[in-house]
Motif scaffolding. Structure first.
Motif, PDB file in Angstrom:
ATOM      1  N   ALA A 256       0.819  -1.220   0.000  1.00 22.41           N
ATOM      2  CA  ALA A 256       0.000   0.000   0.000  1.00 22.41           C
ATOM      3  C   ALA A 256       0.851   1.267   0.000  1.00 22.41           C
ATOM      4  O   ALA A 256       0.531   2.242  -0.684  1.00 22.41           O
ATOM      5  N   GLY A 257       1.922   1.260   0.744  1.00 14.88           N
ATOM      6  CA  GLY A 257       2.763   2.451   0.820  1.00 14.88           C
ATOM      7  C   GLY A 257       3.718   2.589  -0.353  1.00 14.88           C
ATOM      8  O   GLY A 257       4.425   3.590  -0.467  1.00 14.88           O
ATOM      9  N   MET A 258       3.746   1.568  -1.220  1.00 17.95           N
ATOM     10  CA  MET A 258       4.686   1.604  -2.352  1.00 17.95           C
ATOM     11  C   MET A 258       3.969   1.555  -3.686  1.00 17.95           C
ATOM     12  O   MET A 258       4.576   1.226  -4.706  1.00 17.95           O
ATOM     13  N   ALA A 259       2.669   1.865  -3.698  1.00 14.98           N
ATOM     14  CA  ALA A 259       1.875   1.748  -4.928  1.00 14.98           C
ATOM     15  C   ALA A 259       2.449   2.610  -6.051  1.00 14.98           C
ATOM     16  O   ALA A 259       2.505   2.187  -7.208  1.00 14.98           O
ATOM     17  N   ASP A 260       2.907   3.836  -5.704  1.00 16.06           N
ATOM     18  CA  ASP A 260       3.430   4.740  -6.732  1.00 16.06           C
ATOM     19  C   ASP A 260       4.748   4.255  -7.319  1.00 16.06           C
ATOM     20  O   ASP A 260       5.112   4.622  -8.439  1.00 16.06           O
ATOM     21  N   ARG A 261       5.482   3.435  -6.562  1.00 15.75           N
ATOM     22  CA  ARG A 261       6.777   2.969  -7.049  1.00 15.75           C
ATOM     23  C   ARG A 261       6.632   1.881  -8.115  1.00 15.75           C
ATOM     24  O   ARG A 261       7.562   1.634  -8.876  1.00 15.75           O
ATOM     25  N   PHE A 262       5.493   1.182  -8.120  1.00 11.74           N
ATOM     26  CA  PHE A 262       5.289   0.083  -9.064  1.00 11.74           C
ATOM     27  C   PHE A 262       4.299   0.479 -10.150  1.00 11.74           C
ATOM     28  O   PHE A 262       3.370  -0.252 -10.470  1.00 11.74           O
ATOM     29  N   HIS A 263       4.526   1.653 -10.750  1.00  9.51           N
ATOM     30  CA  HIS A 263       3.571   2.187 -11.720  1.00  9.51           C
ATOM     31  C   HIS A 263       3.554   1.408 -13.030  1.00  9.51           C
ATOM     32  O   HIS A 263       2.648   1.583 -13.844  1.00  9.51           O
ATOM     33  N   ARG A 264       4.553   0.538 -13.262  1.00 12.00           N
ATOM     34  CA  ARG A 264       4.590  -0.252 -14.492  1.00 12.00           C
ATOM     35  C   ARG A 264       3.991  -1.651 -14.309  1.00 12.00           C
ATOM     36  O   ARG A 264       3.939  -2.422 -15.264  1.00 12.00           O
ATOM     37  N   LEU A 265       3.542  -1.973 -13.112  1.00 13.76           N
ATOM     38  CA  LEU A 265       2.999  -3.305 -12.868  1.00 13.76           C
ATOM     39  C   LEU A 265       1.756  -3.584 -13.707  1.00 13.76           C
ATOM     40  O   LEU A 265       1.523  -4.705 -14.137  1.00 13.76           O
ATOM     41  N   GLY A 266       0.952  -2.552 -13.935  1.00 19.56           N
ATOM     42  CA  GLY A 266      -0.244  -2.728 -14.753  1.00 19.56           C
ATOM     43  C   GLY A 266       0.099  -3.234 -16.142  1.00 19.56           C
ATOM     44  O   GLY A 266      -0.591  -4.098 -16.702  1.00 19.56           O
ATOM     45  N   HIS A 267       1.199  -2.703 -16.713  1.00 17.79           N
ATOM     46  CA  HIS A 267       1.645  -3.153 -18.034  1.00 17.79           C
ATOM     47  C   HIS A 267       2.090  -4.616 -17.974  1.00 17.79           C
ATOM     48  O   HIS A 267       1.780  -5.408 -18.878  1.00 17.79           O
ATOM     49  N   GLY A 268       2.824  -4.959 -16.917  1.00 16.61           N
ATOM     50  CA  GLY A 268       3.281  -6.347 -16.775  1.00 16.61           C
ATOM     51  C   GLY A 268       2.135  -7.325 -16.637  1.00 16.61           C
ATOM     52  O   GLY A 268       2.133  -8.399 -17.257  1.00 16.61           O
ATOM     53  N   LEU A 269       1.132  -6.970 -15.829  1.00 12.33           N
ATOM     54  CA  LEU A 269      -0.026  -7.842 -15.645  1.00 12.33           C
ATOM     55  C   LEU A 269      -0.819  -7.975 -16.938  1.00 12.33           C
ATOM     56  O   LEU A 269      -1.347  -9.048 -17.246  1.00 12.33           O
ATOM     57  N   ALA A 270      -0.916  -6.898 -17.698  1.00 12.81           N
ATOM     58  CA  ALA A 270      -1.611  -6.953 -18.994  1.00 12.81           C
ATOM     59  C   ALA A 270      -0.902  -7.924 -19.927  1.00 12.81           C
ATOM     60  O   ALA A 270      -1.547  -8.728 -20.624  1.00 12.81           O
ATOM     61  N   LEU A 271       0.430  -7.887 -19.949  1.00 12.70           N
ATOM     62  CA  LEU A 271       1.194  -8.803 -20.793  1.00 12.70           C
ATOM     63  C   LEU A 271       1.041 -10.245 -20.328  1.00 12.70           C
ATOM     64  O   LEU A 271       1.030 -11.173 -21.149  1.00 12.70           O
ATOM     65  N   VAL A 272       0.913 -10.449 -19.010  1.00  8.90           N
ATOM     66  CA  VAL A 272       0.668 -11.796 -18.489  1.00  8.90           C
ATOM     67  C   VAL A 272      -0.657 -12.346 -19.023  1.00  8.90           C
ATOM     68  O   VAL A 272      -0.747 -13.491 -19.469  1.00  8.90           O
ATOM     69  N   LEU A 273      -1.698 -11.508 -18.989  1.00  6.09           N
ATOM     70  CA  LEU A 273      -3.006 -11.937 -19.509  1.00  6.09           C
ATOM     71  C   LEU A 273      -2.930 -12.232 -21.001  1.00  6.09           C
ATOM     72  O   LEU A 273      -3.544 -13.199 -21.485  1.00  6.09           O
ATOM     73  N   LEU A 274      -2.202 -11.419 -21.747  1.00  7.71           N
ATOM     74  CA  LEU A 274      -2.037 -11.668 -23.181  1.00  7.71           C
ATOM     75  C   LEU A 274      -1.326 -12.990 -23.428  1.00  7.71           C
ATOM     76  O   LEU A 274      -1.736 -13.785 -24.297  1.00  7.71           O
ATOM     77  N   PHE A 275      -0.277 -13.252 -22.659  1.00 11.42           N
ATOM     78  CA  PHE A 275       0.460 -14.514 -22.806  1.00 11.42           C
ATOM     79  C   PHE A 275      -0.429 -15.712 -22.479  1.00 11.42           C
ATOM     80  O   PHE A 275      -0.451 -16.701 -23.219  1.00 11.42           O
ATOM     81  N   ILE A 276      -1.175 -15.619 -21.366  1.00 11.81           N
ATOM     82  CA  ILE A 276      -2.045 -16.727 -20.966  1.00 11.81           C
ATOM     83  C   ILE A 276      -3.149 -16.946 -22.007  1.00 11.81           C
ATOM     84  O   ILE A 276      -3.508 -18.080 -22.341  1.00 11.81           O
ATOM     85  N   GLY A 277      -3.696 -15.834 -22.549  1.00 14.54           N
ATOM     86  CA  GLY A 277      -4.717 -15.956 -23.580  1.00 14.54           C
ATOM     87  C   GLY A 277      -4.199 -16.678 -24.806  1.00 14.54           C
ATOM     88  O   GLY A 277      -4.863 -17.571 -25.365  1.00 14.54           O
TER      89      GLY A 277
END
Length: 323
Positions: A256-277
């Motif tokens: 919770a206190g580090m949410a701003d530091r991981f601003h690229r995680l959304g892109h990584g998770l999107a790529l994970v979904l694309l790979f799994i699809g």
């Protein structure tokens, strides 16, 4: 449907989870409502991950006795891959949970109780969705292609909107609640209902719990089809899901206190979904080995974290100084 889940395994898993939840509730009850520090969240995260790995080790040993090392290794790898996948996808839940808490100015000491109730609801919801999904896949194989296509579309949408923050005010559930229910002006401790101005009303904590449930439904619709790309065994799907959800509360306070530091995680998770699809869509032509799938998922998430650290998000102050 084919499954390794014997009555004995289901009983052992249920007992394992019940004991873990009882201990968690007992500790939470003794501590009372309080601000969770990073150190406490870290130790709870380590504890939940250790429990998941211990369960996986027990599952491997059981299958070793029943079916030999080849099957035992495959089952353990499927569980581990499913657990890592669900754990990774749950990170997106955490950032939206944080947005909900901040929007309603939920006192930090009440957030732990809200998340605990949310975890229980998530376990029940996912169990239903998993059994329904497994039954559909067992009867209609082409459902896997729908799942794969859905994950591709979801991944593309997530990739395009990764830099935008969700708009809670436009949420239909929230608008309905505000238009049809009487909500108290402030929080009343851990109560979900209270008497205000002479009549009974729901507290903001009730609204928060409803929104947390809605958020979990939305993300479960993404994550449940994703894990069917790893295994079709409902026992492995459910157990890996449940263990990922059990550690959600501790992971929230850790990140919770580090949410701003991981601003690229959304892109990584999107790529994970694309790979799994893609993995699901080509499964009948080429079945990507579980070990490779686990490596790709870990690489995508790790790369997103590394990118977030190497190229930090631009702060609002920096942007203002340039204008």
């Amino acid at each position: 449907m084919s499954t390794i889940g014997t009555p004995g395994l289901w009983i052992a898993f249920s007992a394992f989870v019940i004991v873990a939840l009882v201990v968690d509730f007992y500790v939470l009850g003794r501590q009372g409502a309080h601000r969770v520090r990073i150190r406490e969240a870290m130790w709870w995260s380590v504890a939940w991950i250790s429990l998941a790995l211990a369960f996986n080790a027990g599952l491997w040993w059981w299958e070793l006795q029943q079916s030999g090392p080849a099957v035992a290794n495959e089952v353990a790898l499927e569980f581990l891959t499913g657990y890592v996948l669900e754990k990774a996808l749950s990170i997106d839940n955490i950032f939206v949970f944080l947005l909900v808490f901040n929007t309603f100015a939920v006192p930090v000491e009440l957030r732990q109780r809200a998340l605990m109730l949310g975890v229980l609801g998530a376990i029940a919801l996912r169990a239903v969705m998993i059994f329904v999904g497994a039954a559909l896949v067992a009867r209609f194989h082409w459902v896997l292609y729908l799942f794969g296509l859905f994950l591709l579309v979801t991944g593309i949408k997530m990739l395009l909107s990764a830099d935008t923050e969700p708009d809670l005010e436009s949420n239909r559930v929230l608008r309905w609640i505000r238009g049809h229910l009487h909500i108290t002006r402030g929080f009343h401790g851990e109560q979900l209902c209270a008497v205000e101005d002479g009549r009974k009303a729901f507290t903001p904590l009730f609204v928060v719990l409803v929104l947390l449930a809605v958020v979990d439904v939305v993300f479960a619709v993404d994550s449940i089809p994703a894990i069917f790309a790893v295994t079709l065994d409902p026992f492995i799907v459910l157990t890996s899901n449940v263990f990922a959800v059990l550690g959600l509360r501790a992971l929230f306070f850790l990140l919770a206190g580090m949410a701003d530091r991981f601003h690229r995680l959304g892109h990584g998770l999107a790529l994970v979904l694309l790979f799994i699809g893609i993995k699901m869509l080509i499964a009948d032509l080429y079945k990507i080995p579980i070990g490779i799938a686990l490596g790709v998922i870990a690489f995508l998430i790790g790369s997103a974290i590394a990118a977030s650290m190497l190229w930090p998000a631009e702060s609002a102050d920096s942007a203002d100084r340039r204008t």
